[in-house]
Design a protein around this motif. Structure first.
Motif, PDB file in Angstrom:
ATOM      1  N   GLY A  26     -16.381 -46.838  22.479  1.00 16.95           N
ATOM      2  CA  GLY A  26     -15.210 -46.148  23.003  1.00 16.95           C
ATOM      3  C   GLY A  26     -14.274 -45.627  21.932  1.00 16.95           C
ATOM      4  O   GLY A  26     -14.572 -45.667  20.726  1.00 16.95           O
ATOM      5  N   ALA A  27     -13.122 -45.133  22.368  1.00 18.12           N
ATOM      6  CA  ALA A  27     -12.123 -44.588  21.458  1.00 18.12           C
ATOM      7  C   ALA A  27     -11.734 -45.625  20.415  1.00 18.12           C
ATOM      8  O   ALA A  27     -11.518 -46.793  20.743  1.00 18.12           O
ATOM      9  N   GLY A  28     -11.653 -45.213  19.163  1.00 21.76           N
ATOM     10  CA  GLY A  28     -11.358 -46.144  18.085  1.00 21.76           C
ATOM     11  C   GLY A  28     -12.502 -47.093  17.801  1.00 21.76           C
ATOM     12  O   GLY A  28     -12.313 -48.131  17.168  1.00 21.76           O
ATOM     13  N   TYR A  29     -13.705 -46.713  18.270  1.00 20.32           N
ATOM     14  CA  TYR A  29     -14.908 -47.561  18.114  1.00 20.32           C
ATOM     15  C   TYR A  29     -14.672 -48.931  18.755  1.00 20.32           C
ATOM     16  O   TYR A  29     -15.133 -49.950  18.267  1.00 20.32           O
ATOM     17  N   TRP A  30     -13.934 -48.906  19.870  1.00 20.79           N
ATOM     18  CA  TRP A  30     -13.564 -50.166  20.537  1.00 20.79           C
ATOM     19  C   TRP A  30     -14.054 -50.135  21.979  1.00 20.79           C
ATOM     20  O   TRP A  30     -13.796 -49.187  22.723  1.00 20.79           O
ATOM     21  N   GLY A  31     -14.787 -51.178  22.375  1.00 23.43           N
ATOM     22  CA  GLY A  31     -15.286 -51.255  23.735  1.00 23.43           C
ATOM     23  C   GLY A  31     -16.423 -50.274  23.986  1.00 23.43           C
ATOM     24  O   GLY A  31     -16.848 -49.543  23.098  1.00 23.43           O
ATOM     25  N   PRO A  32     -16.911 -50.251  25.215  1.00 25.96           N
ATOM     26  CA  PRO A  32     -18.015 -49.343  25.554  1.00 25.96           C
ATOM     27  C   PRO A  32     -17.532 -47.909  25.730  1.00 25.96           C
ATOM     28  O   PRO A  32     -16.368 -47.673  26.053  1.00 25.96           O
ATOM     29  N   ARG A  33     -18.427 -46.971  25.531  1.00 24.98           N
ATOM     30  CA  ARG A  33     -18.099 -45.553  25.726  1.00 24.98           C
ATOM     31  C   ARG A  33     -18.252 -45.147  27.191  1.00 24.98           C
ATOM     32  O   ARG A  33     -17.462 -44.410  27.735  1.00 24.98           O
ATOM     33  N   GLY A  34     -19.302 -45.612  27.808  1.00 22.22           N
ATOM     34  CA  GLY A  34     -19.599 -45.230  29.184  1.00 22.22           C
ATOM     35  C   GLY A  34     -20.691 -46.128  29.710  1.00 22.22           C
ATOM     36  O   GLY A  34     -20.690 -47.339  29.465  1.00 22.22           O
ATOM     37  N   GLU A  35     -21.632 -45.537  30.430  1.00 24.13           N
ATOM     38  CA  GLU A  35     -22.732 -46.310  30.977  1.00 24.13           C
ATOM     39  C   GLU A  35     -23.683 -46.744  29.857  1.00 24.13           C
ATOM     40  O   GLU A  35     -24.074 -45.941  29.016  1.00 24.13           O
TER      41      GLU A  35
END
Length: 290
Positions: A26-35
């Protein structure tokens, strides 16, 4: 996709255009991006298209990118080279903490081995040098991990030419450097020269310079892209590959994306051929000439 290969560390042949996994998070290389299934599909398609170098890091997610690599590609093909990084701890989407204490680096490497489901990491890169810890101690623990069979080769990330030169006096395990380098930002040209002199691979990060291609740069890219029927991103990658052919044989770009369509576009850039007028126009755009 047919690309010239590079012998990483003298014993690992890899295609010149690899794939970076940061954009799978995800944003900031934090958490998942999507599926999760979408990320797995991108990784598998990259390998189907001939990519043999996958570049990831323990703090992308954190942990998520490495887990995705294993989910998508394990058991790994013999020709596939997986590179990861350690030395940075994340505590939030904008919080990055450099950590180079030997005991922490050892623990990070062990955690990456578990997430990647492997007994040995092909290329383990020190994500940042910790200014609080003597360089000899940081490199020393990586040498110990290599001697124990946990690491095959060692790389450095975001170093100066002086730091790289010093590191090479402390260990013979270093086979690569990953520094920021792209069409507009060639401040690491001196580092690239040291890599060339010592036969070290140079993996440019932020190779597409996403979001900063405006004004004169955008106009120049549009001129070349229009002539070749390509996108701006493809021209930037084609310029890097042309630089490889004409200036620096050690470049190994690893552009990343979380989109299948963008992945195809990036890999298709390998087939583009810039003429002398194209490369001259693009070469002139850098603030710091290489």
């Amino acid at each position: 996709m047919v690309l010239e290969t590079y012998m990483l560390g003298g014993d690992l042949p890899v295609r010149r255009l690899g794939y970076g996994t940061a954009q799978l998070t995800g944003a900031g290389y934090w958490g998942p991006r999507g599926e999760r299934a979408d990320a797995v599909a991108v990784l598998r398609r990259a390998v189907e298209r001939g990519v043999t170098l996958i570049d990831t890091a323990d703090n992308y997610g954190p942990g998520i990118a490495e887990e995705l690599v294993a989910e998508a590609l394990h058991p790994y093909r013999d020709e596939l080279v997986v590179a990861t990084k350690g030395g940075v701890v994340r505590t939030g989407d904008s919080a990055w903490h450099i950590e180079g204490r030997p005991e922490r680096l050892r623990a990070m490497c062990e955690a990456s081995l578990r997430r990647l489901r492997t007994d040995r990491i092909d290329l383990y890169q020190l994500h940042r040098l910790d200014p609080r810890v003597p360089m000899v101690e940081q490199l020393g623990v990586l040498d110990e991990l290599r001697a124990a069979g946990k690491i095959r080769h060692v790389g450095l990330d975001s170093v100066t030419a002086e730091q790289l030169t010093q590191a090479l006096t402390l260990t013979s395990s270093i086979v690569s450097v990953q520094n920021r380098f792209n069409l507009l930002d060639r401040e690491s040209a001196a580092v690239l020269k040291v890599c060339e002199a010592h036969g070290l691979a140079f993996l440019p990060w932020f190779p597409l310079a996403n979001g900063v291609l405006t004004g004169e740069a955008a106009a120049a890219l549009d001129t070349v892209a229009g002539r070749l029927g390509a996108s701006r991103g493809q021209i930037v990658l084609a310029w890097l590959l042309a630089w490889l052919l004409h200036h620096s044989p050690v470049l190994l770009p690893t552009p990343g994306t979380g989109s299948l369509a963008h992945l195809e576009e990036n890999l298709d850039a390998a087939a583009l051929r810039l003429d002398a007028s194209d490369t001259s126009l693009l070469d002139a755009l850098a603030d710091s000439p290489a």
